[in-house]
Design a protein around this motif. Structure first.
Motif, PDB file in Angstrom:
ATOM      1  N   ALA A   1      15.693  44.844  49.743  1.00 29.52           N
ATOM      2  CA  ALA A   1      14.913  45.386  48.623  1.00 29.52           C
ATOM      3  C   ALA A   1      14.864  44.399  47.465  1.00 29.52           C
ATOM      4  CB  ALA A   1      15.519  46.711  48.164  1.00 29.52           C
ATOM      5  N   GLY A   2      15.972  43.689  47.241  1.00 31.43           N
ATOM      6  CA  GLY A   2      15.996  42.693  46.175  1.00 31.43           C
ATOM      7  C   GLY A   2      15.028  41.562  46.440  1.00 31.43           C
ATOM      8  N   ARG A   3      14.992  41.097  47.692  1.00 31.37           N
ATOM      9  CA  ARG A   3      14.062  40.014  48.029  1.00 31.37           C
ATOM     10  C   ARG A   3      12.613  40.484  47.898  1.00 31.37           C
ATOM     11  NH1 ARG A   3      18.086  39.398  51.980  1.00 31.37           N
ATOM     12  NH2 ARG A   3      16.799  40.427  53.571  1.00 31.37           N
ATOM     13  N   LEU A   4      12.362  41.719  48.289  1.00 29.56           N
ATOM     14  CA  LEU A   4      11.006  42.272  48.147  1.00 29.56           C
ATOM     15  C   LEU A   4      10.606  42.356  46.675  1.00 29.56           C
ATOM     16  CD1 LEU A   4       8.525  43.659  49.485  1.00 29.56           C
ATOM     17  CD2 LEU A   4       9.756  45.831  49.205  1.00 29.56           C
ATOM     18  N   LEU A   5      11.541  42.799  45.843  1.00 32.09           N
ATOM     19  CA  LEU A   5      11.242  42.908  44.415  1.00 32.09           C
ATOM     20  C   LEU A   5      10.991  41.539  43.800  1.00 32.09           C
ATOM     21  CD1 LEU A   5      10.866  44.665  41.964  1.00 32.09           C
ATOM     22  CD2 LEU A   5      13.354  44.667  41.622  1.00 32.09           C
ATOM     23  N   VAL A   6      11.740  40.515  44.222  1.00 29.20           N
ATOM     24  CA  VAL A   6      11.503  39.165  43.715  1.00 29.20           C
ATOM     25  C   VAL A   6      10.085  38.705  44.030  1.00 29.20           C
ATOM     26  CG1 VAL A   6      12.110  36.724  44.068  1.00 29.20           C
ATOM     27  CG2 VAL A   6      13.914  38.406  43.701  1.00 29.20           C
ATOM     28  N   GLN A   7       9.608  38.959  45.245  1.00 28.31           N
ATOM     29  CA  GLN A   7       8.243  38.564  45.618  1.00 28.31           C
ATOM     30  C   GLN A   7       7.221  39.198  44.683  1.00 28.31           C
ATOM     31  OE1 GLN A   7       7.652  39.567  49.720  1.00 28.31           O
ATOM     32  NE2 GLN A   7       9.299  38.250  50.442  1.00 28.31           N
ATOM     33  N   HIS A   8       7.382  40.485  44.417  1.00 29.68           N
ATOM     34  CA  HIS A   8       6.430  41.173  43.535  1.00 29.68           C
ATOM     35  C   HIS A   8       6.637  40.772  42.079  1.00 29.68           C
ATOM     36  CE1 HIS A   8       4.478  43.845  46.451  1.00 29.68           C
ATOM     37  NE2 HIS A   8       5.646  43.892  47.058  1.00 29.68           N
ATOM     38  N   ALA A   9       7.894  40.493  41.713  1.00 26.61           N
ATOM     39  CA  ALA A   9       8.169  40.089  40.332  1.00 26.61           C
ATOM     40  C   ALA A   9       7.497  38.771  40.004  1.00 26.61           C
ATOM     41  CB  ALA A   9       9.673  39.990  40.107  1.00 26.61           C
ATOM     42  N   GLU A  10       7.445  37.831  40.961  1.00 22.04           N
ATOM     43  CA  GLU A  10       6.756  36.566  40.723  1.00 22.04           C
ATOM     44  C   GLU A  10       5.284  36.805  40.410  1.00 22.04           C
ATOM     45  OE1 GLU A  10       8.077  33.776  40.288  1.00 22.04           O
ATOM     46  OE2 GLU A  10       9.985  33.710  41.366  1.00 22.04           O
ATOM     47  N   THR A  11       4.685  37.768  41.100  1.00 18.83           N
ATOM     48  CA  THR A  11       3.288  38.121  40.824  1.00 18.83           C
ATOM     49  C   THR A  11       3.140  38.708  39.426  1.00 18.83           C
ATOM     50  OG1 THR A  11       2.928  38.562  43.173  1.00 18.83           O
ATOM     51  CG2 THR A  11       1.323  39.484  41.635  1.00 18.83           C
ATOM     52  N   VAL A  12       4.097  39.558  39.054  1.00 17.73           N
ATOM     53  CA  VAL A  12       4.069  40.173  37.718  1.00 17.73           C
ATOM     54  C   VAL A  12       4.198  39.110  36.633  1.00 17.73           C
ATOM     55  CG1 VAL A  12       5.352  41.676  36.143  1.00 17.73           C
ATOM     56  CG2 VAL A  12       4.941  42.404  38.497  1.00 17.73           C
ATOM     57  N   LEU A  13       5.138  38.179  36.811  1.00 16.94           N
ATOM     58  CA  LEU A  13       5.353  37.144  35.800  1.00 16.94           C
ATOM     59  C   LEU A  13       4.136  36.228  35.674  1.00 16.94           C
ATOM     60  CD1 LEU A  13       9.067  36.218  36.589  1.00 16.94           C
ATOM     61  CD2 LEU A  13       8.203  37.656  34.734  1.00 16.94           C
ATOM     62  N   ALA A  14       3.489  35.930  36.809  1.00 21.22           N
ATOM     63  CA  ALA A  14       2.271  35.117  36.757  1.00 21.22           C
ATOM     64  C   ALA A  14       1.155  35.869  36.040  1.00 21.22           C
ATOM     65  CB  ALA A  14       1.828  34.739  38.173  1.00 21.22           C
ATOM     66  N   ALA A  15       1.070  37.188  36.268  1.00 21.00           N
ATOM     67  CA  ALA A  15       0.047  37.988  35.590  1.00 21.00           C
ATOM     68  C   ALA A  15       0.288  38.006  34.079  1.00 21.00           C
ATOM     69  CB  ALA A  15       0.044  39.411  36.144  1.00 21.00           C
ATOM     70  N   LEU A  16       1.551  38.051  33.669  1.00 26.13           N
ATOM     71  CA  LEU A  16       1.855  38.005  32.235  1.00 26.13           C
ATOM     72  C   LEU A  16       1.452  36.666  31.632  1.00 26.13           C
ATOM     73  CD1 LEU A  16       5.325  39.801  32.126  1.00 26.13           C
ATOM     74  CD2 LEU A  16       3.152  40.632  31.185  1.00 26.13           C
ATOM     75  N   GLU A  17       1.683  35.579  32.381  1.00 25.56           N
ATOM     76  CA  GLU A  17       1.235  34.257  31.907  1.00 25.56           C
ATOM     77  C   GLU A  17      -0.288  34.248  31.760  1.00 25.56           C
ATOM     78  OE1 GLU A  17       2.722  31.559  30.911  1.00 25.56           O
ATOM     79  OE2 GLU A  17       4.801  32.082  31.344  1.00 25.56           O
ATOM     80  N   GLN A  18      -1.000  34.815  32.727  1.00 23.43           N
ATOM     81  CA  GLN A  18      -2.467  34.873  32.653  1.00 23.43           C
ATOM     82  C   GLN A  18      -2.913  35.684  31.446  1.00 23.43           C
ATOM     83  OE1 GLN A  18      -3.219  36.428  36.640  1.00 23.43           O
ATOM     84  NE2 GLN A  18      -4.229  34.511  37.172  1.00 23.43           N
TER      85      GLN A  18
ATOM     86  N   THR B   1       2.388  11.721  40.899  1.00 21.37           N
ATOM     87  CA  THR B   1       2.714  12.447  39.671  1.00 21.37           C
ATOM     88  C   THR B   1       1.733  13.593  39.503  1.00 21.37           C
ATOM     89  OG1 THR B   1       3.567  10.428  38.620  1.00 21.37           O
ATOM     90  CG2 THR B   1       3.000  12.262  37.169  1.00 21.37           C
ATOM     91  N   ARG B   2       2.265  14.759  39.128  1.00 22.25           N
ATOM     92  CA  ARG B   2       1.448  15.951  38.925  1.00 22.25           C
ATOM     93  C   ARG B   2       1.797  16.578  37.577  1.00 22.25           C
ATOM     94  NH1 ARG B   2      -0.876  17.464  43.677  1.00 22.25           N
ATOM     95  NH2 ARG B   2      -1.271  19.567  42.939  1.00 22.25           N
ATOM     96  N   VAL B   3       0.819  17.271  36.990  1.00 17.95           N
ATOM     97  CA  VAL B   3       1.040  18.045  35.771  1.00 17.95           C
ATOM     98  C   VAL B   3       1.354  19.469  36.190  1.00 17.95           C
ATOM     99  CG1 VAL B   3       0.119  18.773  33.555  1.00 17.95           C
ATOM    100  CG2 VAL B   3      -0.641  16.606  34.565  1.00 17.95           C
ATOM    101  N   ALA B   4       2.531  19.958  35.812  1.00 15.76           N
ATOM    102  CA  ALA B   4       2.986  21.274  36.254  1.00 15.76           C
ATOM    103  C   ALA B   4       3.073  22.243  35.077  1.00 15.76           C
ATOM    104  CB  ALA B   4       4.342  21.163  36.937  1.00 15.76           C
ATOM    105  N   PHE B   5       2.926  23.526  35.395  1.00 12.92           N
ATOM    106  CA  PHE B   5       3.026  24.602  34.410  1.00 12.92           C
ATOM    107  C   PHE B   5       3.368  25.881  35.163  1.00 12.92           C
ATOM    108  CE2 PHE B   5      -1.244  23.036  35.277  1.00 12.92           C
ATOM    109  CZ  PHE B   5      -1.756  24.051  36.070  1.00 12.92           C
ATOM    110  N   ARG B   6       3.705  26.924  34.446  1.00 15.90           N
ATOM    111  CA  ARG B   6       4.059  28.183  35.099  1.00 15.90           C
ATOM    112  C   ARG B   6       2.819  28.813  35.744  1.00 15.90           C
ATOM    113  NH1 ARG B   6       7.239  27.887  30.722  1.00 15.90           N
ATOM    114  NH2 ARG B   6       5.701  28.858  29.351  1.00 15.90           N
ATOM    115  N   SER B   7       3.030  29.491  36.860  1.00 14.01           N
ATOM    116  CA  SER B   7       1.931  30.171  37.543  1.00 14.01           C
ATOM    117  C   SER B   7       1.248  31.140  36.583  1.00 14.01           C
ATOM    118  CB  SER B   7       2.458  30.946  38.756  1.00 14.01           C
ATOM    119  OG  SER B   7       2.987  30.075  39.715  1.00 14.01           O
ATOM    120  N   GLY B   8      -0.068  31.062  36.533  1.00 12.23           N
ATOM    121  CA  GLY B   8      -0.842  31.906  35.631  1.00 12.23           C
ATOM    122  C   GLY B   8      -1.211  31.245  34.327  1.00 12.23           C
TER     123      GLY B   8
END
Length: 289
Positions: free
Chosen positions: A61-78, A264-271
């Motif tokens: 359940a923790g691993r499942l929540l992490v997968q969805h949490a990454e989506t949530v955090l990216a949506a907040l960045e967007q 070399t790449r320019v990186a930033f948080r998802s979203g």
């Protein structure tokens, strides 16, 4: 309702592996992190962590929540990017992380361009080895940063980050001009000028030498490429040097291109790709690929 700050702690635990490491990243105590994760378990209504000896591991359940949490955090960045784009003018902080040769050759002109175009943007630059950039982005100590990898040291940033390509360059073997060296096989017994252990340049040098059948013998340990090249010119050893660092090549140094590349790449948080400050930074950099 799941608390976003606690979700971020859970994602960091999945990435860093220990509660102590999460506590250090957030300047919390381990006890405080444990309390927040326990509260998240109550919110979720399911066990998210399990003890494995003296450590904790994520449950299914923790691993499942992490997968969805990454989506949530990216949506907040967007969402933050969209709100920033709706404001008139570009202002606020833009925290940038980069390695020294890029700061000198690429970022200094870009910072001048950004300051001319967006006077209210507060540009804050930190020198960082590329290996440190992913964690600094995830910990929100940076907004954008320059990542690198070599053919022999591919970089896996993991979830939560996006990037765009900036530069693809040749890697050279730097030797004294009067030497008869023609390639890596000729310097297996030479003294080497190596970067600090743990840096990407150090790892790349070790890997390239390993493919040539030897382990380099460290004579000097130096991270600044200008100093490295000065030592090579003085006959103090040989070194691997990327193209970007050869713009001020001293007399007495000969460069031998090697069959490997550094990217070399320019990186930033998802979203965050749509954030106007991130877009402005990327647009100010020269198209070098």
């Amino acid at each position: 309702m799941l608390d976003v700050r606690r979700l971020r702690l859970l994602c960091d635990l999945a990435r860093l592996g220990t509660i102590a490491a999460v506590a250090t990243a957030h300047t919390y105590t381990p006890s405080a992190v444990s309390q927040q994760l326990s509260a998240l378990e109550r919110e979720a209504g399911l066990p998210l962590l399990e003890r494995t000896g003296r450590r904790v591991a994520l449950t299914a359940a923790g691993r499942l929540l992490v997968q969805h949490a990454e989506t949530v955090l990216a949506a907040l960045e967007q969402t933050g990017a969209a709100l920033a784009a709706a404001r008139a003018g570009l202002s606020g902080e833009l925290r940038i992380g980069a390695f020294p040769s890029a700061i000198r050759t690429l970022l200094t002109p870009a910072l001048i361009t950004l300051a001319d175009r967006h006077a209210a943007l507060d540009l804050q630059l930190t020198e960082l080895d590329p290996a440190e950039v992913p964690a600094a982005l995830r910990d929100r100590r940076l907004d954008v940063g320059l990542l690198q990898d070599y053919d022999v040291v591919p970089l896996e940033t993991g979830p939560g980050l996006e990037s765009v390509p900036l530069l693809d360059e040749t890697v050279h073997l730097a030797v004294a001009a009067e030497s008869g060296v023609s390639g890596l096989s000729d310097v297996s017994g030479a003294g080497w000028i190596l970067a600090s252990p743990g840096t990407l340049c150090h790892t790349a040098t070790l890997r390239l030498c390993e493919t040539a059948g030897f382990t380099p013998r460290a004579r000097h340990r130096v991270d600044d490429f200008d100093t490295v090249l000065a030592l090579v010119a003085a006959g103090q050893g040989v070194a691997l040097v990327p193209q970007l660092a050869t713009d001020r090549l001293p007399p007495g140094v000969r460069l031998l291109p090697l069959p490997t590349r550094r990217r070399t790449r320019v990186a930033f948080r998802s979203g965050a790709a749509g954030h106007p400050a991130v877009r402005a930074f990327v647009d100010a950099l020269p198209p070098l690929i």
